[in-house]
Design a protein around this motif. Structure first.
Motif, PDB file in Angstrom:
ATOM      1  N   ALA A 120       0.840  -1.205   0.000  1.00 42.91           N
ATOM      2  CA  ALA A 120       0.000   0.000   0.000  1.00 42.91           C
ATOM      3  C   ALA A 120       0.871   1.251   0.000  1.00 42.91           C
ATOM      4  O   ALA A 120       0.601   2.228  -0.704  1.00 42.91           O
TER       5      ALA A 120
ATOM      6  N   LEU B 212       2.638   1.564  -3.503  1.00 41.39           N
ATOM      7  CA  LEU B 212       1.722   1.872  -4.608  1.00 41.39           C
ATOM      8  C   LEU B 212       0.879   3.117  -4.330  1.00 41.39           C
ATOM      9  O   LEU B 212       0.141   3.562  -5.209  1.00 41.39           O
TER      10      LEU B 212
ATOM     11  N   GLU C 185      -1.732   3.307  -2.250  1.00 41.94           N
ATOM     12  CA  GLU C 185      -3.126   2.868  -2.287  1.00 41.94           C
ATOM     13  C   GLU C 185      -3.627   2.706  -0.855  1.00 41.94           C
ATOM     14  O   GLU C 185      -2.840   2.510   0.070  1.00 41.94           O
ATOM     15  N   ASP C 186      -4.965   2.756  -0.706  1.00 47.42           N
ATOM     16  CA  ASP C 186      -5.545   2.640   0.640  1.00 47.42           C
ATOM     17  C   ASP C 186      -5.755   1.199   1.071  1.00 47.42           C
ATOM     18  O   ASP C 186      -5.837   0.894   2.252  1.00 47.42           O
ATOM     19  N   SER C 187      -5.940   0.325   0.100  1.00 45.14           N
ATOM     20  CA  SER C 187      -6.130  -1.080   0.484  1.00 45.14           C
ATOM     21  C   SER C 187      -5.513  -1.988  -0.575  1.00 45.14           C
ATOM     22  O   SER C 187      -5.351  -1.593  -1.736  1.00 45.14           O
ATOM     23  N   ILE C 188      -5.206  -3.181  -0.134  1.00 46.75           N
ATOM     24  CA  ILE C 188      -4.472  -4.126  -0.986  1.00 46.75           C
ATOM     25  C   ILE C 188      -5.097  -5.504  -0.862  1.00 46.75           C
ATOM     26  O   ILE C 188      -5.367  -5.992   0.240  1.00 46.75           O
TER      27      ILE C 188
ATOM     28  N   THR D 203      -6.309  -1.502 -13.448  1.00 45.90           N
ATOM     29  CA  THR D 203      -5.121  -0.679 -13.164  1.00 45.90           C
ATOM     30  C   THR D 203      -3.842  -1.493 -13.351  1.00 45.90           C
ATOM     31  O   THR D 203      -3.842  -2.714 -13.131  1.00 45.90           O
TER      32      THR D 203
ATOM     33  N   ASN E 217      -1.338  -0.404 -11.597  1.00 42.34           N
ATOM     34  CA  ASN E 217      -0.667  -0.057 -10.341  1.00 42.34           C
ATOM     35  C   ASN E 217      -0.713  -1.263  -9.399  1.00 42.34           C
ATOM     36  O   ASN E 217      -1.408  -1.256  -8.381  1.00 42.34           O
TER      37      ASN E 217
ATOM     38  N   PRO F  51      -4.555  -3.070  -5.887  1.00 41.56           N
ATOM     39  CA  PRO F  51      -5.392  -2.194  -5.061  1.00 41.56           C
ATOM     40  C   PRO F  51      -6.744  -2.857  -4.787  1.00 41.56           C
ATOM     41  O   PRO F  51      -7.247  -3.618  -5.637  1.00 41.56           O
TER      42      PRO F  51
ATOM     43  N   THR G  18      -9.709  -2.827  -7.499  1.00 44.45           N
ATOM     44  CA  THR G  18      -9.425  -3.223  -8.890  1.00 44.45           C
ATOM     45  C   THR G  18     -10.635  -3.962  -9.478  1.00 44.45           C
ATOM     46  O   THR G  18     -11.255  -4.783  -8.804  1.00 44.45           O
TER      47      THR G  18
ATOM     48  N   THR H   6      -8.336  -9.468   1.315  1.00 48.74           N
ATOM     49  CA  THR H   6      -7.730  -8.179   1.663  1.00 48.74           C
ATOM     50  C   THR H   6      -6.557  -8.433   2.597  1.00 48.74           C
ATOM     51  O   THR H   6      -6.712  -9.076   3.627  1.00 48.74           O
TER      52      THR H   6
ATOM     53  N   SER I  21      -5.990  -2.727   4.822  1.00 52.17           N
ATOM     54  CA  SER I  21      -6.881  -1.610   4.536  1.00 52.17           C
ATOM     55  C   SER I  21      -6.598  -0.524   5.576  1.00 52.17           C
ATOM     56  O   SER I  21      -6.485  -0.834   6.761  1.00 52.17           O
TER      57      SER I  21
END
Ligand SMILES: O=C(O)CCC(=O)C(=O)O
Length: 275
Positions: free
Chosen positions: A94, A97, A99-102, A139, A141, A235, A238, A271, A274
C-alpha cells in the motif's frame, strides 16, 4: 510466523518510483523460511492442506531441469497462505503503490532446479511485464513481491529487472514469461535504455517490482534448486475492465463476467491491508 513488520520509508518509495523495483530488508525469519521450503516439498509431492484445488492438475515437467510453477498455491498450502495474505506485506505494498487497500491477485510457487553447470534454457523466465498478462485489470498499479527462500543471485538464476522500464507503459506482446530465449526477447523489447539490474537477495528478503517493470531470469548453474514464493498484489478496488485478454482469475467472477465487476470476493481475493 509470517512476515516481519517493516515501515517503508520515503527513500524506499523513491527507489520504487524511479527504478520500478525495491529490495526489502529480511522479512521472513529463518524458521518460516524452513517451513516454506517444506511447503515446496509438499506441493511438488501433491500433498495438499485442505480440500482446495488449483486451476490445473499440475504435474512435474518431463525435463527435470525445467522451471516449475504453480499459481494459487495458497489454495492448497497453509504456509504459503499465511505469507501471501499477510497484513504486513499488504501494508508495504500500500505504501509503495500509494493505495488505501491491498488484495491478493494471485500467488506463484516457483522452483528452478539447479543444473550443476549444465547450460540449458529450460529454467529461464523470459523478459516480460506482469501486466502483459493482467490487461483485463482496471489498473497497472500492481506489485509483485518475490520472496527468496535461499540466498539468491545470478549464479542460481536470480531475477533481473530492467531499470525504469515501468515508465514505458504497457508494451504490446509483453506476456512472454514462457519464452526462454533471452537475447531474442531483448532484441524485441530493448527499444530504449536497457539496463539489467540483478536482484540480489539474502534468504528471507523480497524484491517488490511494479507490474510494468520488465524482468526475467537465466539459468541456475548451481547444484541446488532456487525456491521462491511470489505474491501478486493489487489495489482493493481493482475491477475487470473488459477487453479481449483472458486471465484465469476472470473465472472467479462467475460464469458471465461483466466489465466493471470488482475483483473483491474475499474468498478469492483476500484483503491483506486496509487503512
Ligand atoms: O522467478 C522468476 O525468475 C521470475 C518470476 C516472475 O516473473 C515474477 O514473479 O513475476
Amino acid at each position: 510466523m509470517g512476515v516481519i513488520k517493516y515501515q517503508v520509508t520515503e527513500e524506499d518509495k523513491k527507489r520504487f518510483d524511479e527504478d520500478g523495483y525495491w529490495i526489502s530488508p529480511k522479512l521472513i525469519d529463518d524458521e518460516t523460511i524452513q517451513r516454506l521450503r517444506e511447503a515446496h516439498e509438499r506441493i511438488w509431492n501433491k500433498k495438499h492442506d485442505g480440500h482446495g484445488l488449483p486451476f490445473y492438475h499440475y504435474s512435474l515437467p518431463e525435463n527435470p531441469l525445467a522451471i516449475r510453477k504453480l499459481d494459487n498455491g495458497w489454495w492448497i498450502n497453509d504456509e504459503v497462505r499465511s505469507v501471501v495474505t499477510n497484513r504486513n506485506l499488504g501494508h508495504m505494498a500500500a505504501e509503495l503503490l500509494n493505495e488505501d487497500s491491498i488484495r491478493l491477485w494471485h500467488d506463484q510457487v516457483i522452483y528452478k532446479p539447479g543444473t550443476n553447470g549444465q547450460e540449458t534454457k529450460a529454467g529461464n523466465v523470459g523478459w516480460h511485464q506482469d501486466y502483459g498478462y493482467w490487461r483485463n485489470s482496471s489498473t497497472s498499479n500492481m506489485v509483485t513481491v518475490w520472496i527468496a527462500l535461499q540466498d539468491t543471485d545470478l549464479t542460481n538464476g536470480g531475477m533481473m529487472t530492467i531499470l525504469g522500464s515501468h515508465k514505458w507503459g504497457a508494451v504490446e506482446g509483453s506476456d512472454t514469461f514462457f519464452e526462454q530465449d533471452m537475447s531474442k526477447l531483448k532484441e524485441k523489447f530493448a527499444k530504449r535504455d536497457w539496463v539489467e539490474e540483478p536482484c540480489i537477495l539474502k534468504a528471507g528478503q523480497a524484491s517488490f517490482h511494479h507490474a510494468l517493470t520488465f524482468h526475467g531470469s537465466g539459468p541456475n548453474l548451481t547444484n541446488d534448486a532456487r525456491l521462491s514464493i511470489v505474491a501478486h498484489l493489487m489495489p482493493g478496488d481493482t475491477y475487470y475492465r473488459g477487453g479481449k485478454q483472458r486471465h484465469d482469475n476472470l473465472r472467479l467472477l462467475g460464469a458471465r463476467p461483466e466489465p466493471g465487476m470488482r475483483f473483491d470476493r474475499e474468498e478469492y481475493f483476500p484483503t491483506l491491508y486496509s487503512r
